[in-house]
Design a protein around this motif. Structure first.
Motif, PDB file in Angstrom:
ATOM      1  N   ALA A   1       0.976  -1.205  -0.185  1.00 35.46           N
ATOM      2  CA  ALA A   1       0.129  -0.251   0.125  1.00 35.46           C
ATOM      3  C   ALA A   1       0.614   1.160  -0.250  1.00 35.46           C
ATOM      4  O   ALA A   1       0.260   2.326  -0.737  1.00 35.46           O
ATOM      5  CB  ALA A   1      -1.283   0.229   1.040  1.00 35.46           C
ATOM      6  N   SER A   2       1.532   0.727   0.790  1.00 37.14           N
ATOM      7  CA  SER A   2       3.003   2.443   0.141  1.00 37.14           C
ATOM      8  C   SER A   2       3.523   2.663  -1.309  1.00 37.14           C
ATOM      9  O   SER A   2       4.530   3.645  -0.866  1.00 37.14           O
ATOM     10  CB  SER A   2       3.957   2.098   1.865  1.00 37.14           C
ATOM     11  OG  SER A   2       2.914   2.132   2.681  1.00 37.14           O
ATOM     12  N   THR A   3       3.525   2.154  -1.717  1.00 37.41           N
ATOM     13  CA  THR A   3       4.307   1.788  -2.719  1.00 37.41           C
ATOM     14  C   THR A   3       3.585   2.601  -3.751  1.00 37.41           C
ATOM     15  O   THR A   3       2.007   2.700  -3.205  1.00 37.41           O
ATOM     16  CB  THR A   3       4.628   0.942  -3.769  1.00 37.41           C
ATOM     17  OG1 THR A   3       3.421  -0.061  -4.561  1.00 37.41           O
ATOM     18  CG2 THR A   3       4.914  -0.688  -3.342  1.00 37.41           C
ATOM     19  N   ASP A   4       4.324   3.629  -4.553  1.00 41.04           N
ATOM     20  CA  ASP A   4       3.238   4.643  -5.661  1.00 41.04           C
ATOM     21  C   ASP A   4       2.549   4.038  -6.722  1.00 41.04           C
ATOM     22  O   ASP A   4       1.678   4.634  -7.156  1.00 41.04           O
ATOM     23  CB  ASP A   4       4.141   5.678  -5.718  1.00 41.04           C
ATOM     24  CG  ASP A   4       4.541   6.389  -5.187  1.00 41.04           C
ATOM     25  OD1 ASP A   4       4.041   7.482  -3.771  1.00 41.04           O
ATOM     26  OD2 ASP A   4       6.742   6.290  -4.710  1.00 41.04           O
ATOM     27  N   TYR A   5       2.761   2.599  -7.127  1.00 40.86           N
ATOM     28  CA  TYR A   5       2.117   1.997  -7.933  1.00 40.86           C
ATOM     29  C   TYR A   5       2.391   0.288  -8.128  1.00 40.86           C
ATOM     30  O   TYR A   5       3.349  -0.089  -8.139  1.00 40.86           O
ATOM     31  CB  TYR A   5       2.527   3.022  -9.675  1.00 40.86           C
ATOM     32  CG  TYR A   5       2.526   2.215 -10.365  1.00 40.86           C
ATOM     33  CD1 TYR A   5       0.912   3.218 -11.014  1.00 40.86           C
ATOM     34  CD2 TYR A   5       2.400   0.784 -11.956  1.00 40.86           C
ATOM     35  CE1 TYR A   5       0.113   2.849 -12.031  1.00 40.86           C
ATOM     36  CE2 TYR A   5       1.255   1.033 -12.500  1.00 40.86           C
ATOM     37  CZ  TYR A   5       0.318   1.859 -13.292  1.00 40.86           C
ATOM     38  OH  TYR A   5      -0.327   1.291 -14.712  1.00 40.86           O
TER      39      TYR A   5
ATOM     40  N   GLY B   1      -9.504   2.735   1.308  1.00 39.96           N
ATOM     41  CA  GLY B   1     -10.288   4.071   2.286  1.00 39.96           C
ATOM     42  C   GLY B   1     -10.400   2.983   2.958  1.00 39.96           C
ATOM     43  O   GLY B   1     -10.268   1.491   3.464  1.00 39.96           O
ATOM     44  N   LEU B   2     -10.859   3.484   3.618  1.00 40.35           N
ATOM     45  CA  LEU B   2     -11.523   3.078   5.451  1.00 40.35           C
ATOM     46  C   LEU B   2     -12.398   1.829   5.243  1.00 40.35           C
ATOM     47  O   LEU B   2     -12.606   0.827   6.290  1.00 40.35           O
ATOM     48  CB  LEU B   2     -12.677   4.011   6.727  1.00 40.35           C
ATOM     49  CG  LEU B   2     -12.788   3.519   7.502  1.00 40.35           C
ATOM     50  CD1 LEU B   2     -11.367   3.033   8.587  1.00 40.35           C
ATOM     51  CD2 LEU B   2     -13.002   4.812   8.199  1.00 40.35           C
TER      52      LEU B   2
ATOM     53  N   LYS C   1     -10.379  -2.648  -5.203  1.00 41.74           N
ATOM     54  CA  LYS C   1     -10.072  -1.489  -4.726  1.00 41.74           C
ATOM     55  C   LYS C   1      -9.308  -0.401  -4.475  1.00 41.74           C
ATOM     56  O   LYS C   1      -9.637   0.346  -3.634  1.00 41.74           O
ATOM     57  CB  LYS C   1      -9.856  -2.160  -3.139  1.00 41.74           C
ATOM     58  CG  LYS C   1     -11.423  -3.414  -2.405  1.00 41.74           C
ATOM     59  CD  LYS C   1     -12.292  -2.349  -2.590  1.00 41.74           C
ATOM     60  CE  LYS C   1     -13.141  -3.262  -1.624  1.00 41.74           C
ATOM     61  NZ  LYS C   1     -14.437  -2.637  -1.853  1.00 41.74           N
ATOM     62  N   GLY C   2      -8.502  -0.913  -5.320  1.00 43.07           N
ATOM     63  CA  GLY C   2      -7.096   0.901  -5.807  1.00 43.07           C
ATOM     64  C   GLY C   2      -6.085   0.057  -5.367  1.00 43.07           C
ATOM     65  O   GLY C   2      -4.696   0.633  -5.189  1.00 43.07           O
ATOM     66  N   LEU C   3      -5.924  -1.579  -4.500  1.00 41.89           N
ATOM     67  CA  LEU C   3      -4.251  -1.540  -4.354  1.00 41.89           C
ATOM     68  C   LEU C   3      -3.685  -1.487  -5.147  1.00 41.89           C
ATOM     69  O   LEU C   3      -2.590  -1.274  -4.880  1.00 41.89           O
ATOM     70  CB  LEU C   3      -4.499  -2.850  -2.784  1.00 41.89           C
ATOM     71  CG  LEU C   3      -3.122  -3.134  -2.268  1.00 41.89           C
ATOM     72  CD1 LEU C   3      -2.105  -1.721  -1.923  1.00 41.89           C
ATOM     73  CD2 LEU C   3      -3.757  -4.228  -1.119  1.00 41.89           C
TER      74      LEU C   3
END
Length: 250
Positions: free
Chosen positions: A117-121, A153-154, A176-178
């Motif tokens: 999750a902390s990567t940019d892509y 998201g939460l 979810k966008g990860l």
């Protein structure tokens, strides 16, 4: 069995940072510290324009924190230091002035989801199922939570945090966008990661650095926030509930 390592290899202006541990790429404190420093160093290396974060071998991307170290925590101060390991890596990724591409080839658990999750892509194979298992042992994904919530998201973060026994498939993580893309094989994943990273190297580094600031806007307080979260986890790991749970992993 292979020895744990963190290594940096530069190819065509792309810095490939790879970590490995024989226990399914679970990460003890010394490897996390080395990983954080390697990311920081790559961020200031003029030979590198884009960074790729990956793990060794073809199966698990990262099984999270080292259970061997977790089981041996006996005081809150040691607990905070232990849980600060992933916090320091996440903050190093956040502060790095260069884009970081994630290469997620297999299952990832707990802190490993935080790294993704902390990567940019972030790009993955279809085998890259994710799980947040922390509640199952009496703690919670407190340190990695902000990074995961920022990406999915939460609602998404709370879903996988509460359902701590389930792996969620890579396609779910993409929806979810990860993950930005999910590939049928690791070979296809590697080709796409290489092509994307090398294409980004043709972009203006200053523009990418400014865009990275935009992506991470509103996270300047994370040094303090993640330290507080690490302290919370450090206290919970001393609870009778968690100690009893951890006995099953010995």
């Amino acid at each position: 069995m292979s020895e744990p390592y963190v290594k940096l290899e530069v190819k065509n202006q792309v810095g490939y940072i790879e970590f490995f541990h024989p226990a399914h790429n679970s990460l003890p404190g010394n490897i996390l510290a080395e990983l954080a420093q390697t990311i920081t160093d790559a961020g200031t290396n003029d030979a590198i324009k884009v960074i790729v974060l990956k793990s060794g071998k073809d199966r698990t991307f990262c099984a999270g924190a080292s259970f061997k170290e977790l089981i041996n925590i006996n005081d809150a101060a040691t607990g905070k230091i232990f849980f600060s390991g992933f916090a320091n890596v996440i903050n190093a990724m956040r502060k790095c002035p260069k884009f970081i591409i994630g290469r997620i080839q297999g299952k990832t658990v707990g802190g490993g989801v935080g790294l993704a999750a902390s990567t940019d892509y972030c790009m993955a194979s279809k085998y890259a199922a994710i799980k947040l298992s922390e509640l199952n042992i009496g703690i919670g994904p407190f340190v990695v939570g902000p990074a995961i919530e920022r990406k999915i998201g939460l609602s998404g973060m709370s879903q996988i945090a509460i359902d701590a026994n389930s792996f969620y498939p890579a396609e779910w993580a993409k929806q979810k966008g990860l993950f930005t893309h999910v590939f049928e094989s690791n070979e296809e994943l590697d080709e796409a990661v290489k092509a994307t990273a090398e294409h980004l190297c043709t972009y203006n580094p200053d523009a990418m650095q400014e865009m990275k600031k935009v992506f991470w806007q509103g996270t300047d307080h994370w040094d303090d926030l993640l330290a507080e979260r690490a302290a919370t986890s450090g206290k919970l790991v001393l609870s009778e509930f968690t100690k009893e749970k951890l006995k099953g992993f010995k």
